[in-house]
Enzyme design. Structure first.
Site, PDB file in Angstrom:
ATOM      1  N   HIS A 122      13.405 -28.334  71.997  1.00 42.58           N
ATOM      2  CA  HIS A 122      12.322 -27.642  72.701  1.00 42.58           C
ATOM      3  C   HIS A 122      11.604 -26.769  71.676  1.00 42.58           C
ATOM      4  O   HIS A 122      12.218 -25.905  71.041  1.00 42.58           O
ATOM      5  CB  HIS A 122      12.863 -26.793  73.850  1.00 42.58           C
ATOM      6  CG  HIS A 122      13.440 -27.601  74.967  1.00 42.58           C
ATOM      7  ND1 HIS A 122      14.609 -27.259  75.619  1.00 42.58           N
ATOM      8  CD2 HIS A 122      13.007 -28.750  75.555  1.00 42.58           C
ATOM      9  CE1 HIS A 122      14.871 -28.151  76.558  1.00 42.58           C
ATOM     10  NE2 HIS A 122      13.916 -29.069  76.535  1.00 42.58           N
ATOM     11  N   GLU A 125      11.780 -22.736  71.228  1.00 39.21           N
ATOM     12  CA  GLU A 125      13.090 -22.092  71.088  1.00 39.21           C
ATOM     13  C   GLU A 125      13.372 -21.933  69.594  1.00 39.21           C
ATOM     14  O   GLU A 125      14.029 -22.754  68.965  1.00 39.21           O
ATOM     15  CB  GLU A 125      14.144 -22.914  71.823  1.00 39.21           C
ATOM     16  CG  GLU A 125      13.827 -23.014  73.319  1.00 39.21           C
ATOM     17  CD  GLU A 125      14.763 -23.926  74.097  1.00 39.21           C
ATOM     18  OE1 GLU A 125      15.769 -24.390  73.521  1.00 39.21           O
ATOM     19  OE2 GLU A 125      14.482 -24.177  75.284  1.00 39.21           O
ATOM     20  N   HIS A 217      19.925 -24.189  71.345  1.00 34.86           N
ATOM     21  CA  HIS A 217      18.768 -23.838  72.162  1.00 34.86           C
ATOM     22  C   HIS A 217      18.740 -22.335  72.410  1.00 34.86           C
ATOM     23  O   HIS A 217      19.692 -21.612  72.110  1.00 34.86           O
ATOM     24  CB  HIS A 217      18.838 -24.548  73.523  1.00 34.86           C
ATOM     25  CG  HIS A 217      18.626 -26.023  73.464  1.00 34.86           C
ATOM     26  ND1 HIS A 217      17.470 -26.632  73.896  1.00 34.86           N
ATOM     27  CD2 HIS A 217      19.439 -27.025  73.023  1.00 34.86           C
ATOM     28  CE1 HIS A 217      17.571 -27.941  73.729  1.00 34.86           C
ATOM     29  NE2 HIS A 217      18.757 -28.208  73.202  1.00 34.86           N
ATOM     30  N   GLU A 282      23.275 -22.626  74.455  1.00 34.14           N
ATOM     31  CA  GLU A 282      22.209 -21.662  74.740  1.00 34.14           C
ATOM     32  C   GLU A 282      22.610 -20.328  74.112  1.00 34.14           C
ATOM     33  O   GLU A 282      23.575 -19.695  74.529  1.00 34.14           O
ATOM     34  CB  GLU A 282      22.017 -21.505  76.250  1.00 34.14           C
ATOM     35  CG  GLU A 282      21.692 -22.797  76.978  1.00 34.14           C
ATOM     36  CD  GLU A 282      20.271 -23.278  76.732  1.00 34.14           C
ATOM     37  OE1 GLU A 282      19.450 -22.481  76.219  1.00 34.14           O
ATOM     38  OE2 GLU A 282      19.976 -24.444  77.049  1.00 34.14           O
TER      39      GLU A 282
END
Length: 400
Positions: A122, A125, A217, A282
């Site tokens: 992404h 990010e 991420h 994450e």
């Protein structure tokens, strides 16, 4: 003694302050304050000592670092990317044929570990991108001497440059061949390219190698667990093992989501098709380039560096083990009249009230059971895509 006169000092202050204001939109206050202080100090030392010839002061590392990173990202396309080999004392750094793939191969290694680390799947990010870029620079300057084969993957360069999560379609939903169903999007070609590149990397390893893939991420939504990881389905129901707990704990991961079905994520592809131990990790909150507080990502970065230097996972620092959650259901926008009832300001892992309505799918209203919560809630997705994960801590038996 410093010999700069008052007018010169005022001019210096003015020049630095004007530059500070001009760059304010692009960099964090912390970084710019640091730049202002370092620049002023360097200028006083280089320009104000008796008998020293005036020369331009050195810009701090943060600006050249970001400029070099952005310049590198701009080359990640078929027109500009050049494969090359950089010979180092203890190994070689390969810019692979696949754009955005950089591999380090040590001359000698006793480790069975082989690892891929992907960032920027992404594009907005950015913290993991900055972390990995810094690690690569330290490898090039031989401040880090890896003992394992390591592949760094920069996922979606166009989205990185645009500062967006994706441009046409979510790249992290196009793996495991799902890109064939969305050929009209530019992300489809990139997903296929990444799949083929990672497949070649792992195919060159020994059968006995321990394969790992960390897809790094940052989250677009706040969370009760600041750092958490999603472990994809391995083809059968397997408990999270000790090495998985250890590497996640060392990175500061507070919770692991154990999935129960195949997924079209990048980590899902490497787990299901390439037999790698994989995680979508994450690590914190989304921020633009230059505005990340990288101290918040230090545990993840230090863990990666430790693994590179030692070739070992079991010697990682012992940290508090993450909580393990079972993914009870993948929530999908499955029909024209689909409705999602979770508030826009909901934080990941916030406990739901027993009986609380979660969604209206084609089978009816789904209600929460005791101790359940949602992760990655996002109702603003096209039909057929995921609107969230319904999770529950292991050891809790839901009340019917």
């Amino acid at each position: 003694m410093l010999s700069m006169k008052k007018p010169a000092m005022l001019s210096l202050y003015a020049a630095l302050t004007i530059t500070f204001i001009r760059e304010l939109k692009e960099y964090s206050i912390f970084s710019l304050c640091k730049w202002w202080i370092v620049s002023l100090t360097n200028s006083l030392l280089s320009n104000g000592l008796n008998g020293k010839k005036r020369r331009p002061f050195n810009w701090p590392r943060i600006f050249s670092f970001m400029d070099d990173l952005i310049s590198f990202i701009e080359t990640i396309n078929k027109e500009k990317w050049k494969s090359e080999e950089v010979s180092l004392e203890t190994g070689k750094l390969l810019y692979k044929n696949t754009p955005g793939f950089i591999e380090y191969i040590p001359h000698h290694s006793d480790s069975a570990l082989i690892m891929a680390i992907s960032v920027g799947i992404h594009g907005n990010e950015t913290a993991p991108i900055e972390i990995v870029w810094d690690i690569i620079q330290k490898i090039k300057s031989q401040r880090i001497l890896p003992k394992i084969r390591i592949l760094f993957i920069f996922g979606h360069p166009q989205a990185m440059l645009a500062g967006k999560r994706f441009l046409g379609f979510n790249l992290n939903r196009l793996f495991s061949g799902n890109h064939k169903n969305f050929k009209e999007y530019l992300e489809s070609e990139r997903a296929q390219e990444i799949e083929e590149g990672l497949t070649r990397f792992f195919s060159e390893a020994n059968e006995s190698s321990s394969r790992w893939h960390l897809d790094l991420h940052t989250a677009i939504r706040g969370s009760h667990h600041q750092r958490f990881a999603v472990r994809p389905y391995y083809g059968r129901d397997l408990d999270v093992d000790q090495t998985e707990l250890q590497i996640c704990a060392a990175m500061g991961v507070e919770a692991i989501l154990k999935t129960i079905s195949p997924a079209t994520t990048f980590a899902g592809f490497s787990a299901t098709h390439l037999k790698a131990k994989s995680f979508t990790v994450e690590l914190g909150s989304v921020a633009p380039f230059g505005k990340n507080d990288l101290s918040c990502f230090a545990m993840a970065k230090n863990t990666i560096i430790h693994i590179l230097k030692t070739g070992l996972i079991h010697e990682l620092p012992q940290e508090t083990k993450p909580l393990v959650y079972d993914v009870k259901k993948e929530l999908i926008n499955d029909h024209d009249d689909y409705e999602f009832y979770i508030a826009d300001d909901y934080l990941n892992f916030t406990p739901l009230t027993q009986g609380q309505a979660i969604e209206k799918n084609k089978e009816g209203i789904l209600e929460a059971k005791k101790n359940q919560s949602i992760v990655f809630p996002n109702p603003h997705v096209p039909q057929g895509q995921r609107t969230g994960l319904l999770v529950q801590p292991q050891g809790h038996i839901p009340d019917c």
